[in-house]
Design a protein around this motif. Structure first.
Motif, mmCIF file in Angstrom:
data_model
loop_
_atom_site.group_PDB
_atom_site.id
_atom_site.type_symbol
_atom_site.label_atom_id
_atom_site.label_comp_id
_atom_site.label_asym_id
_atom_site.label_seq_id
_atom_site.Cartn_x
_atom_site.Cartn_y
_atom_site.Cartn_z
ATOM 1 N N LYS A 152 37.875 45.245 36.635
ATOM 2 C CA LYS A 152 38.866 44.339 37.233
ATOM 3 C C LYS A 152 40.195 45.065 37.419
ATOM 4 O O LYS A 152 40.836 44.956 38.481
ATOM 5 N N ASP A 160 40.356 36.240 45.725
ATOM 6 C CA ASP A 160 39.888 35.718 44.441
ATOM 7 C C ASP A 160 38.368 35.636 44.405
ATOM 8 O O ASP A 160 37.724 36.045 43.422
ATOM 9 N N ASP A 215 41.839 45.966 41.045
ATOM 10 C CA ASP A 215 43.211 45.570 41.394
ATOM 11 C C ASP A 215 44.011 46.779 41.883
ATOM 12 O O ASP A 215 44.781 46.682 42.852
ATOM 13 N N SER A 255 35.751 38.250 42.225
ATOM 14 C CA SER A 255 34.759 37.674 41.310
ATOM 15 C C SER A 255 33.349 38.128 41.673
ATOM 16 O O SER A 255 32.563 38.548 40.806
#
Length: 275
Positions: free
Chosen positions: A206, A228, A210, A232
């Motif tokens: 994650k 989003d 980012d 996921s």
């Protein structure tokens, strides 16, 4: 200056396939859902069919391209937009080649490069993974990784595989693991670059995702929809467990034919316990 190639570079077995999976999910899907059949959306540069389609540029040297000194005279020609046959201003290419010059001829040059990501993995774990991938012993793997002249043959995905026999098949220069890393990490270019540790890609996905998104937004102005949802789904569908299961069911075209092991073998840090 064209600056049309974005390199995804790494020493073999350092996570390039996982990185491509993530980037494909991010750039080429609406929902971030990945499957292994999509892997060709980011191809390897070192493909025999590229040479075969453009064999005329080698002229009388075509049958001598097994010689790196001769082949590298033409490698920048193969990177021209008209040769690569695309109209985009920006395209990803995977490569395991070291960023070296041979006989005064560079593997690539800044004028062609829009940026690059370099993946680096603990060499002890690379050693084990390479041993399994190639069906060789740990000692043989160590010897390969410490060889300053180590090379691999270009991937034979051509429809005319017999055209490039053992005598004229070209190679890509890797050199030793440490020199490969230095060749990409220490290059004095001004293009955007991102250095990623394989271990972070696996255990801090994650955070790395980012960083990747921020890198492309900041340096290239890319805008990503449904972030989003994408993030996921990327995390779920590019997990090692999921990719390994998919390979077991459907196979994977990049699996080596030199051993019976799966391409996705371990996928975690093992600190060289068998190396």
């Amino acid at each position: 200056m064209s600056k049309h190639i974005f390199w995804l570079s790494s020493y073999p077995k350092s996570g390039n396939t996982l990185l491509r999976s993530i980037l494909i999910s991010l750039f080429f899907t609406n929902d971030g859902i990945f499957n292994l059949k999509m892997i060709s959306k980011i191809e390897q540069f070192e493909k025999i069919e590229l040479i075969y389609k453009n064999r005329n540029i080698f002229k009388n040297d075509l049958k001598k391209i097994n010689n790196l000194d001769i082949f590298y005279k033409y490698i920048l020609e193969l990177q021209k937009k008209k040769i690569l046959n695309f109209n985009e201003d920006f395209k990803f290419y995977k490569s395991h080649s070291g960023n070296f010059g041979i006989a005064g001829h560079d593997f690539t040059k800044e004028e062609n490069v829009s940026g690059y990501i370099y993946l680096v993995r603990d060499p002890r774990d690379v050693c084990i993974s390479w041993s399994k991938h190639m069906g060789i012993t740990i000692d043989e793997s160590i010897k390969f990784m410490t060889n300053d002249f180590a090379s691999l043959r270009w991937n034979d995905s051509s429809k005319n595989p017999d055209f490039f026999n053992d005598k004229i098949q070209p190679a890509q220069l890797l050199s030793s693991w440490d020199k490969h890393v230095i060749s990409w990490v220490d290059v004095k270019w001004t293009v955007p670059r991102l250095i990623i540790k394989y271990e972070d890609l696996v255990y801090k996905k994650k955070l790395v995702l980012d960083n990747i998104i921020s890198f492309f937004q900041t340096n290239y102005g890319f805008k990503f929809d449904n972030l989003d949802i994408k993030i996921s789904n990327i995390i779920k569908t590019t997990s090692f467990k999921k990719l390994k299961k998919e390979e077991e069911i459907s196979g994977f075209r990049e699996r080596s034919n030199k051993n019976s092991n799966a391409f996705f073998s371990v996928g975690k840090k093992i600190n060289g316990r068998r190396c």
